[in-house]
Every structure is written in C-alpha cells, then in structure tokens.
Scaffold this motif. Structure first.
Motif, PDB file in Angstrom:
ATOM      1  N   MET A  49       0.843  -1.196   0.000  1.00  0.00           N
ATOM      2  CA  MET A  49       0.000   0.000   0.000  1.00  0.00           C
ATOM      3  C   MET A  49       0.879   1.247   0.000  1.00  0.00           C
ATOM      4  SD  MET A  49      -3.112   0.690  -0.140  1.00  0.00           S
ATOM      5  CE  MET A  49      -4.445   1.706   0.305  1.00  0.00           C
ATOM      6  N   LYS A  50       1.974   1.155   0.762  1.00  0.00           N
ATOM      7  CA  LYS A  50       2.895   2.284   0.844  1.00  0.00           C
ATOM      8  C   LYS A  50       3.498   2.591  -0.528  1.00  0.00           C
ATOM      9  CE  LYS A  50       6.994   2.283   3.109  1.00  0.00           C
ATOM     10  NZ  LYS A  50       7.907   2.146   4.243  1.00  0.00           N
ATOM     11  N   GLU A  51       3.845   1.544  -1.266  1.00  0.00           N
ATOM     12  CA  GLU A  51       4.423   1.729  -2.604  1.00  0.00           C
ATOM     13  C   GLU A  51       3.416   2.401  -3.545  1.00  0.00           C
ATOM     14  OE1 GLU A  51       7.558   1.187  -3.786  1.00  0.00           O
ATOM     15  OE2 GLU A  51       8.047   0.824  -1.682  1.00  0.00           O
ATOM     16  N   THR A  52       2.170   1.991  -3.450  1.00  0.00           N
ATOM     17  CA  THR A  52       1.130   2.574  -4.306  1.00  0.00           C
ATOM     18  C   THR A  52       0.945   4.053  -4.007  1.00  0.00           C
ATOM     19  OG1 THR A  52      -0.028   0.470  -4.505  1.00  0.00           O
ATOM     20  CG2 THR A  52      -1.323   2.440  -4.913  1.00  0.00           C
ATOM     21  N   CYS A  53       0.906   4.384  -2.723  1.00  0.00           N
ATOM     22  CA  CYS A  53       0.679   5.781  -2.334  1.00  0.00           C
ATOM     23  C   CYS A  53       1.895   6.658  -2.594  1.00  0.00           C
ATOM     24  CB  CYS A  53       0.267   5.856  -0.859  1.00  0.00           C
ATOM     25  SG  CYS A  53      -1.372   5.158  -0.578  1.00  0.00           S
ATOM     26  N   LYS A  54       3.099   6.062  -2.546  1.00  0.00           N
ATOM     27  CA  LYS A  54       4.321   6.835  -2.795  1.00  0.00           C
ATOM     28  C   LYS A  54       4.518   7.165  -4.273  1.00  0.00           C
ATOM     29  CE  LYS A  54       7.966   4.940  -1.129  1.00  0.00           C
ATOM     30  NZ  LYS A  54       9.094   4.313  -0.458  1.00  0.00           N
ATOM     31  N   ASN A  55       4.065   6.288  -5.143  1.00  0.00           N
ATOM     32  CA  ASN A  55       4.236   6.484  -6.575  1.00  0.00           C
ATOM     33  C   ASN A  55       3.076   7.334  -7.106  1.00  0.00           C
ATOM     34  OD1 ASN A  55       4.285   6.250  -9.394  1.00  0.00           O
ATOM     35  ND2 ASN A  55       5.184   4.208  -9.306  1.00  0.00           N
ATOM     36  N   ARG A  56       3.341   8.598  -7.336  1.00  0.00           N
ATOM     37  CA  ARG A  56       2.295   9.549  -7.737  1.00  0.00           C
ATOM     38  C   ARG A  56       1.598   9.110  -9.015  1.00  0.00           C
ATOM     39  NH1 ARG A  56       2.056  14.922 -10.528  1.00  0.00           N
ATOM     40  NH2 ARG A  56       0.352  16.013  -9.523  1.00  0.00           N
TER      41      ARG A  56
ATOM     42  N   ARG B 136       1.336  -2.739 -16.493  1.00  0.00           N
ATOM     43  CA  ARG B 136       2.611  -2.123 -16.877  1.00  0.00           C
ATOM     44  C   ARG B 136       3.219  -1.300 -15.747  1.00  0.00           C
ATOM     45  NH1 ARG B 136       1.316   0.957 -22.190  1.00  0.00           N
ATOM     46  NH2 ARG B 136      -0.026  -0.642 -23.041  1.00  0.00           N
ATOM     47  N   GLN B 137       2.360  -0.742 -14.906  1.00  0.00           N
ATOM     48  CA  GLN B 137       2.849   0.119 -13.830  1.00  0.00           C
ATOM     49  C   GLN B 137       3.392  -0.658 -12.632  1.00  0.00           C
ATOM     50  OE1 GLN B 137      -0.513   2.660 -13.101  1.00  0.00           O
ATOM     51  NE2 GLN B 137       0.102   4.103 -14.677  1.00  0.00           N
ATOM     52  N   VAL B 138       3.118  -1.942 -12.556  1.00  0.00           N
ATOM     53  CA  VAL B 138       3.611  -2.749 -11.441  1.00  0.00           C
ATOM     54  C   VAL B 138       5.050  -3.147 -11.743  1.00  0.00           C
ATOM     55  CG1 VAL B 138       3.333  -4.902 -10.163  1.00  0.00           C
ATOM     56  CG2 VAL B 138       1.323  -3.591 -10.853  1.00  0.00           C
ATOM     57  N   THR B 139       5.958  -2.670 -10.903  1.00  0.00           N
ATOM     58  CA  THR B 139       7.375  -2.939 -11.126  1.00  0.00           C
ATOM     59  C   THR B 139       7.972  -3.869 -10.079  1.00  0.00           C
ATOM     60  OG1 THR B 139       7.943  -0.937  -9.896  1.00  0.00           O
ATOM     61  CG2 THR B 139       7.745  -0.737 -12.303  1.00  0.00           C
TER      62      THR B 139
ATOM     63  N   ALA C 274       0.860  -6.630  -5.393  1.00  0.00           N
ATOM     64  CA  ALA C 274       0.702  -5.242  -5.821  1.00  0.00           C
ATOM     65  C   ALA C 274      -0.640  -5.038  -6.523  1.00  0.00           C
ATOM     66  CB  ALA C 274       1.847  -4.834  -6.741  1.00  0.00           C
ATOM     67  N   LEU C 275      -1.021  -5.963  -7.383  1.00  0.00           N
ATOM     68  CA  LEU C 275      -2.301  -5.833  -8.083  1.00  0.00           C
ATOM     69  C   LEU C 275      -3.476  -5.977  -7.110  1.00  0.00           C
ATOM     70  CD1 LEU C 275      -1.430  -7.781 -11.349  1.00  0.00           C
ATOM     71  CD2 LEU C 275      -1.818  -5.318 -11.115  1.00  0.00           C
TER      72      LEU C 275
ATOM     73  N   SER D 128      -6.325  -3.195  -6.326  1.00  0.00           N
ATOM     74  CA  SER D 128      -7.752  -3.497  -6.345  1.00  0.00           C
ATOM     75  C   SER D 128      -8.439  -3.032  -5.064  1.00  0.00           C
ATOM     76  CB  SER D 128      -7.957  -5.005  -6.527  1.00  0.00           C
ATOM     77  OG  SER D 128      -9.316  -5.316  -6.552  1.00  0.00           O
ATOM     78  N   VAL D 129      -7.807  -3.248  -3.926  1.00  0.00           N
ATOM     79  CA  VAL D 129      -8.362  -2.788  -2.647  1.00  0.00           C
ATOM     80  C   VAL D 129      -8.441  -1.260  -2.637  1.00  0.00           C
ATOM     81  CG1 VAL D 129      -7.893  -2.618  -0.161  1.00  0.00           C
ATOM     82  CG2 VAL D 129      -7.666  -4.817  -1.333  1.00  0.00           C
ATOM     83  N   PHE D 130      -7.430  -0.606  -3.169  1.00  0.00           N
ATOM     84  CA  PHE D 130      -7.427   0.854  -3.248  1.00  0.00           C
ATOM     85  C   PHE D 130      -8.611   1.349  -4.088  1.00  0.00           C
ATOM     86  CE2 PHE D 130      -6.151   4.831  -5.301  1.00  0.00           C
ATOM     87  CZ  PHE D 130      -5.806   5.598  -4.193  1.00  0.00           C
TER      88      PHE D 130
END
Length: 184
Positions: A1-8, A123-126, A133-134, A138-140
């Motif tokens: 979740m932290k990675e998702t929120c950090k990546n603008r 593509r955005q999942v690194t 991550a996916l 989905s939860v987000f």
C-alpha cells in the motif's frame, strides 16, 4: 500500500480508474432505473433494456483492436468524454431515447476501457510481488468506491439530476488524473 501511495503516477491512475469505474457502476446499475422512470419507460421495457445493456458489455472484446487503431491516449479520451457527455445528457434530457443511449454509451465506454486499464495497470507494477501489488491496487480502487457510493447516494436522494452531474464531475476529475498519470 505504501508503494502505491508513494508512486504519484500509480496513485493518480488508480484514483482515475476508481472514479470512472464507480461512475459506470452506479449509473448503469442503480441510477438507470430511476432515469428510465423519469423518462416514462415502462417496467417491462426496463427488463428488455437491462438485457440490452448487459449484452453491450460484450463489446469489450474489441478493445485491443480499437485501441491499437486509435492509440491508448485517444481511446482513454474517448471513453472518459463519452461518459462525461452521457452523464450531462442524462441530467438534462428526459427523452427515452436519450436515456437509453446515455446508459448504453456509458456501458460501452466502460467495457472498452476495462481491458486497456488492466493493461496499463499491469505495466505500472514494477515489484517482483506482482500479485500482491495488483491486489493492493484493487483494494485501493474498491476503497475509493465506498466514498463515491456514499456521495452518489446522498446526492441521488435529493436530485437525480445532481447525481448525474456528480458522475460527470467525477469522470472529468478522473480524466485529468489519468492524463497526468500517463504523461509522466
């Protein structure tokens, strides 16, 4: 979740997708019936229309071909603006044909956009933990949906026109966000 929120870029993209998805869901499933009543469509015809709208979702199979021909950016613009214009038409025009066309256009735009958004999201999942991550993404998206459902419900209790207006605004905000996310 932290990675998702950090990546603008990912954060804006997921927020845009959530706004678009929830606008589609709320309008085609819940508000459509109220709009049909408002436009004077009979209950028996509503059943036929529900079937038509459901079958229209199958047009998603042509998403890859249309996206390849038009390009991802153009396809995103078309899907978002089709939904925005449909919401505006649904808000202000009570004619049965406009009501059906507006709901149908929203369903088709969503159905064509869905495979594209899944491709862009992948593509955005690194990270090497792709499934995690996916799932977080989905939860987000679903969490944003909770907020939009509350907003739609509160507005629809007072004004169906206002609820369609909210749909147009949410999709406009989503379009701005997705445009920024893919431009970076």
């Amino acid at each position: 979740m932290k990675e998702t929120c950090k990546n603008r870029q990912v954060f804006l993209f997921l927020l845009a997708v959530a706004l678009f998805n929830e606008t589609h869901q709320t309008i085609t499933v819940f508000l459509s019936q109220l709009q049909y009543v408002r436009a004077g469509i009979s209950n028996s015809m509503m059943g036929v229309l529900y079937g038509l709208i459901t079958v229209a979702a199958l047009c998603g199979f042509c998403s890859a071909r249309v996206t390849k021909k038009l390009g991802e950016s153009v396809m995103i613009h078309i899907c978002f603006f089709t939904t925005i214009l449909s919401c505006i038409a649904l808000a202000f025009i009570q004619l049965p044909i406009v009501s059906v066309a507006g709901i149908l256009c929203i369903r088709i735009a969503f159905s064509i956009f869905s495979p594209l958004q899944i491709e862009l999201q992948n593509r955005q999942v690194t990270t090497s933990n792709r499934a995690t991550a996916l799932s977080v993404n989905s939860v987000f998206i679903d969490s944003i949906g909770i907020g939009t459902n509350v907003i739609f419900g509160a507005v629809a209790e007072h004004s169906l026109i206002g609820a369609f207006g909210i749909g147009a605004v949410l999709c406009l905000v989503g379009w701005i966000m997705i445009k920024r996310s893919i431009a970076q």
